[in-house]
Motif scaffolding. Structure first.
Motif, mmCIF file in Angstrom:
data_model
loop_
_atom_site.group_PDB
_atom_site.id
_atom_site.type_symbol
_atom_site.label_atom_id
_atom_site.label_comp_id
_atom_site.label_asym_id
_atom_site.label_seq_id
_atom_site.Cartn_x
_atom_site.Cartn_y
_atom_site.Cartn_z
ATOM 1 N N LEU A 1 0.835 -1.193 0.000
ATOM 2 C CA LEU A 1 0.000 0.000 0.000
ATOM 3 C C LEU A 1 0.876 1.251 0.000
ATOM 4 C CD1 LEU A 1 -2.643 -1.116 2.641
ATOM 5 C CD2 LEU A 1 -2.884 -1.109 0.144
ATOM 6 N N MET A 2 0.356 2.311 -0.567
ATOM 7 C CA MET A 2 1.117 3.565 -0.632
ATOM 8 C C MET A 2 1.458 4.099 0.763
ATOM 9 S SD MET A 2 2.192 4.420 -3.532
ATOM 10 C CE MET A 2 2.772 6.062 -3.150
ATOM 11 N N ASN A 3 0.630 3.786 1.759
ATOM 12 C CA ASN A 3 0.932 4.296 3.097
ATOM 13 C C ASN A 3 2.136 3.616 3.732
ATOM 14 O OD1 ASN A 3 -0.047 1.849 4.081
ATOM 15 N ND2 ASN A 3 -2.014 2.694 4.688
ATOM 16 N N LYS A 4 2.734 2.650 3.033
ATOM 17 C CA LYS A 4 3.962 2.014 3.512
ATOM 18 C C LYS A 4 5.208 2.759 3.031
ATOM 19 C CE LYS A 4 1.677 -1.209 5.556
ATOM 20 N NZ LYS A 4 1.452 -1.113 6.993
ATOM 21 N N HIS A 5 5.027 3.744 2.144
ATOM 22 C CA HIS A 5 6.135 4.599 1.715
ATOM 23 C C HIS A 5 6.311 5.709 2.747
ATOM 24 C CE1 HIS A 5 6.477 3.230 -2.588
ATOM 25 N NE2 HIS A 5 5.309 2.700 -2.238
ATOM 26 N N THR A 6 7.540 6.104 2.992
ATOM 27 C CA THR A 6 7.814 7.192 3.931
ATOM 28 C C THR A 6 8.484 8.331 3.175
ATOM 29 O OG1 THR A 6 8.101 5.601 5.730
ATOM 30 C CG2 THR A 6 8.979 7.820 6.072
ATOM 31 N N PHE A 7 7.899 9.524 3.293
ATOM 32 C CA PHE A 7 8.426 10.726 2.654
ATOM 33 C C PHE A 7 8.819 11.701 3.749
ATOM 34 C CE2 PHE A 7 5.135 8.847 -0.017
ATOM 35 C CZ PHE A 7 5.837 8.634 -1.188
ATOM 36 N N GLU B 1 11.108 3.474 0.380
ATOM 37 C CA GLU B 1 10.122 2.551 -0.158
ATOM 38 C C GLU B 1 9.839 1.426 0.845
ATOM 39 O OE1 GLU B 1 10.601 2.435 -4.821
ATOM 40 O OE2 GLU B 1 12.438 1.803 -3.816
ATOM 41 N N PRO B 2 8.724 0.722 0.674
ATOM 42 C CA PRO B 2 8.387 -0.357 1.612
ATOM 43 C C PRO B 2 9.462 -1.428 1.744
ATOM 44 C CG PRO B 2 6.484 0.162 0.259
ATOM 45 C CD PRO B 2 7.646 0.941 -0.298
ATOM 46 N N ASP B 3 10.253 -1.657 0.668
ATOM 47 C CA ASP B 3 11.298 -2.688 0.746
ATOM 48 C C ASP B 3 12.586 -2.172 1.383
ATOM 49 O OD1 ASP B 3 12.444 -1.097 -1.230
ATOM 50 O OD2 ASP B 3 12.531 -2.682 -2.741
ATOM 51 N N GLY B 4 12.612 -0.889 1.772
ATOM 52 C CA GLY B 4 13.791 -0.312 2.413
ATOM 53 C C GLY B 4 14.679 0.489 1.484
ATOM 54 N N GLY B 5 14.413 0.460 0.184
ATOM 55 C CA GLY B 5 15.174 1.289 -0.753
ATOM 56 C C GLY B 5 14.918 2.766 -0.467
ATOM 57 N N ILE B 6 15.958 3.585 -0.627
ATOM 58 C CA ILE B 6 15.844 5.012 -0.299
ATOM 59 C C ILE B 6 16.321 5.861 -1.460
ATOM 60 C CG2 ILE B 6 16.644 6.851 1.245
ATOM 61 C CD1 ILE B 6 17.095 4.680 3.384
ATOM 62 N N PHE B 7 15.494 6.837 -1.842
ATOM 63 C CA PHE B 7 15.888 7.910 -2.751
ATOM 64 C C PHE B 7 16.090 9.138 -1.887
ATOM 65 C CE2 PHE B 7 13.216 5.121 -5.291
ATOM 66 C CZ PHE B 7 13.920 5.013 -6.475
ATOM 67 N N GLU B 8 17.221 9.816 -2.036
ATOM 68 C CA GLU B 8 17.445 11.014 -1.226
ATOM 69 C C GLU B 8 18.316 11.994 -1.980
ATOM 70 O OE1 GLU B 8 19.321 9.796 2.414
ATOM 71 O OE2 GLU B 8 21.162 9.207 1.427
ATOM 72 N N GLY B 9 18.183 13.267 -1.608
ATOM 73 C CA GLY B 9 19.005 14.283 -2.223
ATOM 74 C C GLY B 9 18.442 15.672 -2.009
ATOM 75 N N PRO C 1 18.673 11.792 -7.886
ATOM 76 C CA PRO C 1 18.649 11.399 -6.473
ATOM 77 C C PRO C 1 19.637 10.267 -6.208
ATOM 78 C CG PRO C 1 16.455 11.267 -7.453
ATOM 79 C CD PRO C 1 17.412 11.535 -8.551
ATOM 80 N N ASN C 2 20.181 10.259 -5.010
ATOM 81 C CA ASN C 2 21.011 9.145 -4.578
ATOM 82 C C ASN C 2 20.073 7.994 -4.222
ATOM 83 O OD1 ASN C 2 23.353 7.751 -3.694
ATOM 84 N ND2 ASN C 2 22.905 8.341 -1.589
ATOM 85 N N TYR C 3 20.357 6.802 -4.734
ATOM 86 C CA TYR C 3 19.526 5.643 -4.424
ATOM 87 C C TYR C 3 20.339 4.668 -3.594
ATOM 88 C CZ TYR C 3 16.602 1.521 -4.731
ATOM 89 O OH TYR C 3 15.835 0.428 -4.412
ATOM 90 N N ILE C 4 19.787 4.302 -2.436
ATOM 91 C CA ILE C 4 20.398 3.305 -1.561
ATOM 92 C C ILE C 4 19.508 2.051 -1.633
ATOM 93 C CG2 ILE C 4 21.076 2.747 0.806
ATOM 94 C CD1 ILE C 4 21.161 5.865 1.247
ATOM 95 N N PRO C 5 20.028 0.976 -2.223
ATOM 96 C CA PRO C 5 19.199 -0.228 -2.353
ATOM 97 C C PRO C 5 18.839 -0.828 -0.998
ATOM 98 C CG PRO C 5 21.326 -0.497 -3.482
ATOM 99 C CD PRO C 5 21.353 0.801 -2.759
ATOM 100 N N PRO C 6 17.739 -1.594 -0.948
ATOM 101 C CA PRO C 6 17.363 -2.227 0.310
ATOM 102 C C PRO C 6 18.409 -3.245 0.745
ATOM 103 C CG PRO C 6 15.971 -2.996 -1.482
ATOM 104 C CD PRO C 6 16.850 -1.918 -2.043
ATOM 105 N N THR C 7 18.519 -3.425 2.034
ATOM 106 C CA THR C 7 19.418 -4.440 2.584
ATOM 107 C C THR C 7 18.750 -5.796 2.414
ATOM 108 O OG1 THR C 7 20.198 -2.835 4.200
ATOM 109 C CG2 THR C 7 20.711 -5.148 4.634
#
Length: 146
Positions: free
Chosen positions: A6-12, A101-109, A139-145
């Motif tokens: 679900l979209m509510n699992k994304h954190t902004f 993202e829900p899987d732990g991937g992060i876009f940041e910048g 954006p810098n992308y950090i893949p999920p662990t």
């Protein structure tokens, strides 16, 4: 709904203290009903003689933009920061942004807050708002662990 998050699992999150290290990140969530990510791609569309009149496309540029819509919630740190920039121009609209993202991937910048609108609507309704977060550069992308 196995496999569908679900979209509510994304954190902004937005940094409400730009220039400070490590910064103060506030979650963009309260009052937000929708977010639309778009890569705002720039295309080169060309037709060559050997293509029999048919064209080909290359993506030659992009900018990741997230459009948020919802209702104005006064007292929310993220919304109060964003709407404090309504009349500002230039560098004062810049800060940092993080999307997990829900899987732990992060876009940041670094980002710019743009097209701040509202609150607006009917007299008996919640104040409707919208704003955009434009990443400045890739954006810098950090893949999920794993």
């Amino acid at each position: 709904m196995a496999g569908f998050e679900l979209m509510n699992k994304h954190t902004f999150e937005i940094n409400t203290t730009p220039g400070a290290s490590p910064g103060t990140f506030a979650r963009i969530a309260a009052g937000i009903t929708n977010v639309e990510p778009n890569n705002n791609e720039e295309l080169s569309q060309d037709r060559y003689l050997d293509g029999d009149g048919y064209g080909e496309t290359d993506v030659i540029g992009a900018q990741t933009v997230l459009t948020f819509t919802g209702h104005r919630k006064y007292g929310d740190a993220a919304q109060d920061f964003i709407f404090s920039k309504l009349l500002e121009l230039g560098p004062s609209r810049r800060t940092e942004f993080r999307w997990t993202e829900p899987d732990g991937g992060i876009f940041e910048g670094e980002c710019t807050i743009a097209n701040i609108s509202g609150p607006s609507g009917d007299a008996g309704s919640k104040g409707e708002i919208s704003f955009e977060i434009h990443f400045n550069g890739k954006p810098n992308y950090i893949p999920p662990t794993p």
